[in-house]
Design an enzyme around this catalytic site. Sequence first.
Site, PDB file in Angstrom:
ATOM      1  N   ARG A  78       0.844  -1.191   0.000  1.00 21.75           N
ATOM      2  CA  ARG A  78       0.000   0.000   0.000  1.00 21.75           C
ATOM      3  C   ARG A  78       0.882   1.244   0.000  1.00 21.75           C
ATOM      4  NH1 ARG A  78      -2.674   3.014   4.890  1.00 21.75           N
ATOM      5  NH2 ARG A  78      -3.897   4.520   3.710  1.00 21.75           N
ATOM      6  N   HIS A 122      -3.237  10.830   0.920  1.00 17.33           N
ATOM      7  CA  HIS A 122      -2.648  10.628   2.245  1.00 17.33           C
ATOM      8  C   HIS A 122      -2.063  11.977   2.674  1.00 17.33           C
ATOM      9  CE1 HIS A 122      -1.157   7.236   5.040  1.00 17.33           C
ATOM     10  NE2 HIS A 122      -0.857   8.374   5.650  1.00 17.33           N
ATOM     11  N   GLU A 167      -7.549   8.240   6.521  1.00 20.46           N
ATOM     12  CA  GLU A 167      -7.822   8.894   7.807  1.00 20.46           C
ATOM     13  C   GLU A 167      -8.338  10.324   7.657  1.00 20.46           C
ATOM     14  OE1 GLU A 167      -4.595   8.558  10.568  1.00 20.46           O
ATOM     15  OE2 GLU A 167      -4.549   6.368  10.459  1.00 20.46           O
ATOM     16  N   ASN A 295      -7.342   1.662  10.050  1.00 20.01           N
ATOM     17  CA  ASN A 295      -6.029   1.792  10.678  1.00 20.01           C
ATOM     18  C   ASN A 295      -6.240   1.751  12.182  1.00 20.01           C
ATOM     19  OD1 ASN A 295      -5.144   2.252   8.090  1.00 20.01           O
ATOM     20  ND2 ASN A 295      -4.650   4.420   8.395  1.00 20.01           N
ATOM     21  N   TYR A 297      -4.214   1.519  16.076  1.00 22.44           N
ATOM     22  CA  TYR A 297      -2.972   1.540  16.849  1.00 22.44           C
ATOM     23  C   TYR A 297      -3.174   1.353  18.355  1.00 22.44           C
ATOM     24  CZ  TYR A 297      -0.625   3.166  12.615  1.00 22.44           C
ATOM     25  OH  TYR A 297      -0.121   3.243  11.345  1.00 22.44           O
ATOM     26  N   GLU A 366      -3.395  -0.231   8.187  1.00 24.14           N
ATOM     27  CA  GLU A 366      -2.218   0.153   8.974  1.00 24.14           C
ATOM     28  C   GLU A 366      -2.344  -0.430  10.374  1.00 24.14           C
ATOM     29  OE1 GLU A 366      -1.352   4.371   9.326  1.00 24.14           O
ATOM     30  OE2 GLU A 366      -1.780   4.708   7.202  1.00 24.14           O
TER      31      GLU A 366
HETATM   32  C1  FCB Z   1      -1.452   7.152  10.803  1.00 22.90           C
HETATM   33  C2  FCB Z   1      -1.048   7.695   9.451  1.00 22.90           C
HETATM   34  C3  FCB Z   1       0.294   7.247   8.977  1.00 22.90           C
HETATM   35  C4  FCB Z   1       1.293   7.187  10.113  1.00 22.90           C
HETATM   36  C5  FCB Z   1       0.744   6.397  11.265  1.00 22.90           C
HETATM   37  C6  FCB Z   1       1.691   6.232  12.431  1.00 22.90           C
HETATM   38  O1  FCB Z   1      -2.291   8.060  11.418  1.00 22.90           O
HETATM   39  O2  FCB Z   1      -2.011   7.311   8.480  1.00 22.90           O
HETATM   40  O3  FCB Z   1       0.688   8.101   7.945  1.00 22.90           O
HETATM   41  O4  FCB Z   1       1.659   8.470  10.475  1.00 22.90           O
HETATM   42  O5  FCB Z   1      -0.433   6.972  11.726  1.00 22.90           O
END
Ligand code: FCB
Length: 459
Positions: A78, A122, A167, A295, A297, A366
Amino acid sequence: MSDFPRFPAGFVFGAATASYQIEGAAAEDGRGPSIWDTYSHTPGRTANGDTGDVACDHYHRYPEDVALLRELGVDSYRFSIAWPRIVPDGSGTVNAKGLDFYDRLVDELLAAGIEPAATLYHWDLPQALEDRGGWRVRETAERFAEYTAVAAERLGDRVPRWITLNEPWCSAFLGYSVGRHAPGAREGRGALAAAHHLLVGHGLAVRELRAAGVREVGITLNLDRNLPASGSDADRAAVLRADTQHNLVWTEPLLAGRYPASEEETWGELITGQDFRRDGDLELIGQPLDFLGINYYRPIVVADAPYREADPARRVATDNRYAEVRLEGVRHTAMNWPVVPETFTDLLVDLKERYGDALPPVHITENGSAEADEVGADGAVHDAERVAYLRDHLTALRAAMDAGVDVRGYYVWSLLDNFEWALGYDKRFGIVRVDYATQRRTPKDSYRWYRAMIAAQRG
Ligand code: FCB
């Protein structure tokens, strides 16, 4: 190696990057300036004054990076297309050299047996469009559709998977409300207008991608798992405001054809007094998708914030809609993000419960972690914490699939250490280390772990 999570046949494993974070060559071959060039060159905006001028020099070194992907064994890569390379002024003249670069990249990937997945936006908006209002104005959505048509016409025959926006929460709220991302504005209404126009741009781009006949179309959201800091009514209400601003503002129009029921209690007169919505927008935004990119985290712990006392013009800012509270008792990454893998499972299962069959198949576009990597005496990076993060999140993802969520793919963020936006080069997310002085790439232990995990699925 039996502790590798197991995925069904055909599950897509990939790695992700984004144009401004890796390409460099900011002024080469006719690329125009983007809002991130302007922002990063403004004193005080990024850590150490870092910019993406050179970044990982991927623009010149892409063959080496594709070789790293091939060696990793991923099914898909990607990347994102830099709009200002294709349409340097944001509208009008198309820059053939910009298209040629992505053409070369795509052919290199296909020759390596890797399926390209392209993100159209992006975050690198052509500066010329920001000068005319940026995402605050509807015209930007129309220009986005034109650029999409150009990119799809050139690459659509070889790129099967397309992502319109990455995002949009960050573009709208970090960009126009919190001011921590380009263009660095601190507004209330402007951020809500931006959120809407991003969705309109998505809808217009979907039409163009369908007209070009590409195989799969989707959008990538950073959905958040918001947890209340306490059982109090005030904190629960704050969680609803956070859910509205992070998640529902996107998922309700995209998946349910409506604006969030909780928008008035979240934004008050900023949303009731809006004039940026038009008849037909919900139909445009809610066109069927082939997949939803997510995405993920970390969870966010949310508490009530005294937003009623805050400056009404800026009320929409995350720092006064609700407060984020530190979660104790868990490990935090170099981003200071808490590591709680089971919240990944919960987020996906809840999404499925809320939207049922309206939820398209999911790709995790992500997931990864920034760690305080060190190069050992042996020249290697033994990033055991990143390996644990990836293993535990893949296991949590598998649990969501067992609970009935249709997940088709997973892309690790990121292939390379890169320009982490306002945090510059200080935060390293790569499974491959980049020495920025020499541009030398060194695969970390996490790269080898991911390679072995992928190989174990097949053999
Ligand atoms: C996300 C973004 C990516 C990167 C990660 C850590 O928010 O899409 O570009 O910065 O976080």
